[in-house]
Design a protein around this motif. Structure first.
Motif, PDB file in Angstrom:
ATOM      1  N   UNK A 100      45.672  52.816  37.396  1.00 56.03           N
ATOM      2  CA  UNK A 100      44.829  51.945  37.387  1.00 56.03           C
ATOM      3  C   UNK A 100      44.252  51.299  36.466  1.00 56.03           C
ATOM      4  N   UNK A 101      44.407  52.354  35.232  1.00 61.07           N
ATOM      5  CA  UNK A 101      43.885  51.149  34.221  1.00 61.07           C
ATOM      6  C   UNK A 101      43.896  50.089  33.819  1.00 61.07           C
ATOM      7  N   UNK A 102      45.276  50.278  33.954  1.00 63.86           N
ATOM      8  CA  UNK A 102      46.529  48.986  33.278  1.00 63.86           C
ATOM      9  C   UNK A 102      46.103  47.759  34.440  1.00 63.86           C
ATOM     10  N   UNK A 103      45.768  48.053  35.652  1.00 66.14           N
ATOM     11  CA  UNK A 103      45.610  47.186  37.006  1.00 66.14           C
ATOM     12  C   UNK A 103      43.859  47.064  36.706  1.00 66.14           C
ATOM     13  N   UNK A 104      43.411  47.745  35.634  1.00 67.84           N
ATOM     14  CA  UNK A 104      41.138  46.980  35.386  1.00 67.84           C
ATOM     15  C   UNK A 104      41.581  46.099  34.372  1.00 67.84           C
ATOM     16  N   UNK A 105      42.762  46.670  33.614  1.00 70.33           N
ATOM     17  CA  UNK A 105      42.606  45.439  32.124  1.00 70.33           C
ATOM     18  C   UNK A 105      43.217  44.478  32.694  1.00 70.33           C
ATOM     19  N   UNK A 106      44.332  44.295  33.057  1.00 68.29           N
ATOM     20  CA  UNK A 106      44.974  43.062  33.776  1.00 68.29           C
ATOM     21  C   UNK A 106      43.261  42.176  34.878  1.00 68.29           C
ATOM     22  N   UNK A 107      42.129  42.984  35.662  1.00 66.73           N
ATOM     23  CA  UNK A 107      41.481  42.511  36.245  1.00 66.73           C
ATOM     24  C   UNK A 107      40.358  41.919  35.717  1.00 66.73           C
ATOM     25  N   UNK A 163      42.548  41.241  25.597  1.00 70.14           N
ATOM     26  CA  UNK A 163      42.822  39.961  24.861  1.00 70.14           C
ATOM     27  C   UNK A 163      41.906  39.236  26.312  1.00 70.14           C
ATOM     28  N   UNK A 164      41.258  37.921  26.202  1.00 67.57           N
ATOM     29  CA  UNK A 164      40.536  37.508  27.835  1.00 67.57           C
ATOM     30  C   UNK A 164      41.862  36.243  27.974  1.00 67.57           C
ATOM     31  N   UNK A 165      42.594  35.694  29.008  1.00 72.79           N
ATOM     32  CA  UNK A 165      42.993  34.550  29.755  1.00 72.79           C
ATOM     33  C   UNK A 165      42.419  33.904  30.717  1.00 72.79           C
ATOM     34  N   UNK A 202      34.947  39.689  37.234  1.00 74.20           N
ATOM     35  CA  UNK A 202      34.460  38.109  37.708  1.00 74.20           C
ATOM     36  C   UNK A 202      35.222  36.936  38.578  1.00 74.20           C
ATOM     37  N   UNK A 203      37.024  38.153  37.703  1.00 69.37           N
ATOM     38  CA  UNK A 203      37.894  37.791  39.380  1.00 69.37           C
ATOM     39  C   UNK A 203      37.626  38.063  40.709  1.00 69.37           C
ATOM     40  N   UNK A 204      37.090  39.048  41.106  1.00 72.03           N
ATOM     41  CA  UNK A 204      37.115  39.821  42.514  1.00 72.03           C
ATOM     42  C   UNK A 204      35.681  39.147  42.921  1.00 72.03           C
ATOM     43  N   UNK A 220      41.382  34.397  37.666  1.00 73.87           N
ATOM     44  CA  UNK A 220      42.561  34.872  38.649  1.00 73.87           C
ATOM     45  C   UNK A 220      42.480  34.668  40.251  1.00 73.87           C
ATOM     46  N   UNK A 221      43.099  33.885  40.819  1.00 72.56           N
ATOM     47  CA  UNK A 221      43.237  33.041  41.781  1.00 72.56           C
ATOM     48  C   UNK A 221      43.601  33.752  42.599  1.00 72.56           C
ATOM     49  N   UNK A 222      45.716  33.963  42.428  1.00 70.95           N
ATOM     50  CA  UNK A 222      46.308  34.957  43.184  1.00 70.95           C
ATOM     51  C   UNK A 222      46.875  35.564  42.394  1.00 70.95           C
TER      52      UNK A 222
END
Length: 530
Positions: A363-370, A341-343, A447-449, A376-378
């Motif tokens: 790395x999959x978990x980090x990719x999910x969150x990104x 789900x998106x935040x 997109x955040x990166x 995201x700014x921080x």
């Protein structure tokens, strides 16, 4: 040369403020200092009672309680006494629980103190009972119906039982905090109903006394699911380790900030409340134990529990997450559409956890969150090589559950292996063999990166050359296009290829000379997670 009396040079209001930090016995003893101090202590609007001032009495709770409340009664009935706005009662026992019971049930006691005229304008009440051995919370029951409910704004209790509020109406009560307390679901609900303007609720290690509840939360007994209906004014909630039920849930449609420590399966909010009003949570601080024992009828995978619990709150702006193993929240590509789900409004993300099982899944978990935090700014990541074995009750997982979990893991790893092989053979992905544990990150854009992430804080234990944490650092530095600052704490393990020396090289290679780089080990400066 005589020493200047700087204390006497202070105005009366400043001295009264100083007296507010003394217990009742020490505050009264200042009356012998001078003519000015004779009545000054009576103008302090705070009354502190502490059994530590009576340690010379020995192991006699009744005698200590009589002296404690005797001094308190003298203080509140002293001539020229100003109204007491804050009352703090602390009873410490280095012995057994009967010390607490005898101290609190003496005569005169707490009931007589609460009935004193000088206490009827009380705004803040703090009652703390602490025993070194086997405290149960049954030693004292707070007479809620006898409290000065017309003026009370803050109620903070620890180590006692919350009594029924009766007909009291706490219209001014803003904060209710209960730690290591006992109550019944009915009494707590009545207390919340009586506080129609409650804005902050803190429940920590609260257990419920009821014939319908199991006595031992570790056992698989029939436990009651507790649902508390909260006023619309409630905005801040803290729930930590309330395990005596089959879940403590809240109906609070206007809650904006949540701090939660417990099981994901007992997450206190649904994305929709029972009244069908959406929860507009904006800040969530969650420390979860994802590998807890779950009865077979309710068994769910850890990543499903996480995304079903947190994923529905699309208005989040701040998310702080602590898990034992970051792999537990990883959703692999073939399941992303089902669970992720998106935040869209999230600006700050902090994640703490280990990656001892598999860095590829991490790395999959980090990719999910990104992916789920496009604005995201921080970003703050805290990695550990090994999780804390005491952070979750793995010892309680049945052997059949362990075997089932192992099979699920093997299945996921097999699908991961197939996906990595496909990616490595495809010309669409530029992933080298030594970077295969970052395949979930290398093979897509975020997109955040691209346009939002400006600050990155990383803390990890550097286990060797070209390790997972080092690869993550390099990836973020090279791909965060608008990055302004990156701070790295690598534990200062003394590895020859220290990451301190590599960051400037990566920065130069990525054409980001404007980035502010802060590096440090555990012995350099202050830890950024404090």
């Amino acid at each position: 040369m005589a020493t200047a009396d700087r204390l006497s040079a202070l105005p009366d209001r400043a001295l009264q403020r100083v007296l507010c930090f003394l217990d009742v016995r020490d505050a009264a003893s200042t009356s012998v200092l001078s003519q000015r101090w004779r009545t000054l202590w009576r103008q302090a609007d705070t009354l502190n009672l502490n059994t530590r001032s009576y340690r010379g009495v020995g192991y006699d709770g009744a005698r200590v309680g009589k002296l404690l409340f005797g001094d308190a009664m003298e203080a509140v009935y002293a001539g020229g006494r100003c109204p007491v706005r804050k009352l703090s009662v602390r009873v410490d026992s280095f012995f057994q629980n009967d010390y607490l019971e005898h101290a609190m049930r003496t005569t005169p006691g707490m009931d007589a103190l609460l009935a004193a005229p000088a206490v009827q304008s009380l705004e803040e009440l703090c009652v703390v009972l602490v025993s070194e051995f086997c405290q149960t919370g049954d030693e004292y029951t707070l007479p809620v119906s006898s409290l000065p409910w017309r003026s009370l704004r803050v109620l903070n209790i620890k180590g006692c039982t919350l009594g029924p509020p009766g007909t009291a109406v706490f219209e001014r009560l803003k904060t209710l905090k209960m730690v290591f307390c006992k109550t019944t679901p009915e009494n707590l609900q009545e207390m919340i109903d009586a506080a129609s303007n409650l804005s902050s609720l803190w429940l920590e290690h609260v257990s419920f006394k009821s014939d319908q509840l199991g006595v031992d939360w570790y056992t698989v007994k029939s436990k009651l699911r507790v649902l508390l209906h909260c006023p619309e004014t409630l905005t801040y909630v803290t729930l930590m380790h309330c395990h005596s039920t089959d879940g403590l849930f809240l109906d609070g449609p206007n809650v904006r900030s949540l701090r939660y420590k417990g099981y994901l399966q007992h997450f206190p909010f649904d994305a929709m409340t029972p009244s069908s009003s959406p929860i507009l949570l904006q800040q969530v601080d969650v420390s979860v134990c994802t590998r807890c024992y779950i009865r077979p009828s309710r068994e769910v995978q850890s990543h499903a529990a996480f995304w079903e619990s947190i994923g529905g709150f699309s208005h989040l702006r701040v998310l702080k997450l602590k898990v034992r193993d970051i792999n537990d929240i990883a959703v692999h590509p073939h399941q992303e559409e089902k669970f992720l789900k998106l935040f869209p409004d999230l600006k700050f993300l902090e994640v703490k956890g280990s990656y001892e099982v598999d860095s590829c899944a991490a790395s999959v978990a980090i990719a999910n969150l990104l992916h789920c935090c496009p604005a995201m700014q921080e970003l703050r990541l805290n990695f550990k090589l090994h999780g804390d074995p005491n952070a979750s009750p793995d010892r309680m997982i049945h052997q059949t559950d362990e075997r089932r979990a192992q099979l699920d893991l093997e299945k996921s790893m097999k699908s991961l292996s197939m996906l990595k092989s496909k990616m490595s053979s495809s010309p669409c992905y530029n992933v080298h063999d030594d970077d295969m544990d970052l395949f979930a990150l290398k093979g897509r854009s975020f997109p955040c990166l691209d346009s939002h992430l400006r600050i990155i804080r990383l803390e990890f234990e550097l286990e060797g050359f070209n390790c997972f944490a080092e690869k993550i650092t390099k990836f973020l530095l090279e791909n965060a296009l608008v990055l302004e600052e990156i701070e790295v704490w690598d534990g200062d393990q003394g590895v020859c290829n220290h990451i301190h020396r590599k960051l400037p090289v990566w920065r130069a290679n990525s054409s980001k000379s404007r980035i502010n780089i802060i590096v440090g080990g555990q012995n350099e400066g202050q830890n950024m997670w404090h």
